[in-house]
Design an enzyme around this catalytic site. Structure first.
Site, mmCIF file in Angstrom:
data_model
loop_
_atom_site.group_PDB
_atom_site.id
_atom_site.type_symbol
_atom_site.label_atom_id
_atom_site.label_comp_id
_atom_site.label_asym_id
_atom_site.label_seq_id
_atom_site.Cartn_x
_atom_site.Cartn_y
_atom_site.Cartn_z
ATOM 1 C CG HIS A 406 6.774 54.460 31.927
ATOM 2 N ND1 HIS A 406 8.159 54.784 32.245
ATOM 3 C CD2 HIS A 406 6.123 55.286 31.302
ATOM 4 C CE1 HIS A 406 8.033 56.156 31.631
ATOM 5 N NE2 HIS A 406 7.062 56.316 30.998
ATOM 6 C CG ASP A 410 12.773 56.691 32.186
ATOM 7 O OD1 ASP A 410 11.827 56.624 32.854
ATOM 8 O OD2 ASP A 410 13.757 57.177 32.523
#
Length: 435
Positions: A406, A410
């Protein structure tokens, strides 16, 4: 030609002792000369033998590897070996390295024991160069054969008198019967004895085995991935009907013409390479405070081996056809199972595919292979009821998972990547025509 001193010595011996003394003196001198020559020859060969013994060192394994574990000696002291014949195997955290004989000869000394840690450049074993090892080994075999045949003959003769001596002793028999009666009395207390035997019915043994270097390295890297990456996993379902129909209609022809068994892995590798061209962050990595984006796709393919999981790399997957990818995967998988992978085969992957479906897995969350930013997990294909055009039908479905970092990707990018892979697999023509 005789010297003057030697000639005068022989003349004096002939005058004093006659021809017989002269002959005896000449014979003795010849024997003395022969002994001297033999001694000098032996000394020469001994010194030559000492100089000929060579020391073989632990070879260079890779720039990042400085030591390993001596896993096994395939030859022992006294064994004759040919040039380039394997002598030992050194286990590292990535690959197993074979140490071969630099030339033909006899092993003189082994300088390490199995399971010892050896460093690059250390003295490993000593070898005496020479030929004729096979003939020397064959000569030693027949000499060893008659030895065991002579021993049993002597044992038979010794056993016969021993059996005759204890026979006349009659007093021993009643003495042996008395403790038997006592044992029968003890049988009444069998419930007490049955307690511990009932507890020992199931085995409670424990075995401790030292972790090999590859397993230690795998554990270290997986834990490092969990600690460093901000891992998150997204899932999707793929209808495998179209891809299975494509494979079933062409697998026999491909096997005959190319000798390749067409599977699912090549299709998912091709689909992933196309999706990575669109979602470049899934093919990127973090180096310091910079993000490295790549135009090429080097696909790491997870392969299970007896020693642990390895990830050989197929280079430039984006420029290969499905058949070329399938062939590369098959070759890498064979090398992995045979233990013949090199460090170059496993270096530099940018994206990983792991297929737990071959073992029957339905769901899973794969772990990122750092410094990569994502890994695709494939699973088993199962028939499921699905809704198609308002109708409930049964279709072969595979659940796929994408674990991503992450810090780089995204949720929108990760989900988009997985949707693209789904679209390519459910419509292979779109993938093959790169529409």
């Amino acid at each position: 030609m005789l010297s003057a001193s030697r000639a005068s010595q022989l003349h004096r011996i002939a005058r004093q002792g006659g021809v017989g003394a002269l002959l005896r003196s000449s014979l003795a001198s010849r024997q003395t000369d022969a002994h001297l020559i033999a001694r000098l020859r032996n000394q020469f060969h001994t010194s030559q033998h000492l100089l000929a013994v060579e020391t073989v060192k632990v070879p260079q394994m890779a720039e990042s590897i400085t030591e390993g574990t001596l896993k096994a000696w395939t030859k022992g002291v006294g064994d004759f070996v040919e040039a380039d014949e394997e002598i030992a195997t050194i286990e590292t955290d990535k690959i197993d390295v074979s140490v071969n004989a630099p030339k033909a000869g006899k092993i003189v000394e082994l300088l390490f024991k199995e399971e010892d840690t050896v460093t690059v450049g250390a003295d490993l074993f000593r070898i005496e160069p020479g030929e004729g090892g096979a003939s020397a080994a064959s000569e030693s075999k027949p000499k060893e054969e008659p030895k065991p045949t002579e021993e049993p003959k002597q044992e038979v003769k010794k056993e016969e008198p021993k059996q005759e001596e204890p026979a006349p002793k009659k007093e021993d028999a009643p003495k042996r019967q008395e403790p038997v009666k006592e044992e029968k009395k003890d049988d009444k207390s069998t419930p007490i004895v049955a307690g511990p035997t009932a507890q020992a019915a199931g085995s409670r043994n424990e075995t401790r085995v030292k972790m090999n270097r590859m397993r230690l390295r795998i554990a270290e890297r997986l834990k490092q991935s969990q600690n460093a990456a901000a891992s998150l996993t997204t899932f999707n379902e793929i209808d495998m009907s179209a891809l299975m129909a494509l494979r079933n209609s062409n697998k026999e022809a491909i096997l005959k013409q190319h000798g390749i068994k067409l599977g699912f892995m090549s299709a998912f590798a091709k689909a992933s390479s196309l999706a990575l061209q669109e979602i470049k962050a899934a093919n990127a990595s973090i180096e310091g405070d910079e993000i490295v984006y790549r135009d090429y796709v080097d696909m790491s393919i997870a392969v299970a081996t007896p020693k642990g999981l390895v990830t050989p790399v197929v280079r430039n997957v984006e420029s290969l056809s499905m058949l070329q990818i399938e062939k590369e995967i098959a070759d890498m998988g064979k090398k992995a199972r045979d233990g013949k992978l090199t460090l170059e085969d496993m270096a530099g992957g940018t994206f990983t595919i792991s297929n737990g479906g071959v073992f029957g897995s339905l769901f899973g969350t794969p772990i990122i292979n750092l410094p990569q930013s994502a890994v695709l997990g494939m699973h088993a294909v199962k028939d499921k009821p699905v809704v198609v055009d308002g109708q409930i039908v049964v279709r072969p479905v595979m659940v796929v998972a994408l674990t991503y970092d992450h810090r780089l990707l995204d949720g929108r990018e990760a989900v988009t990547f997985l949707v693209r892979v789904k679209e390519y697999i459910e419509n292979p023509a779109k993938m093959l025509l790169t529409l």
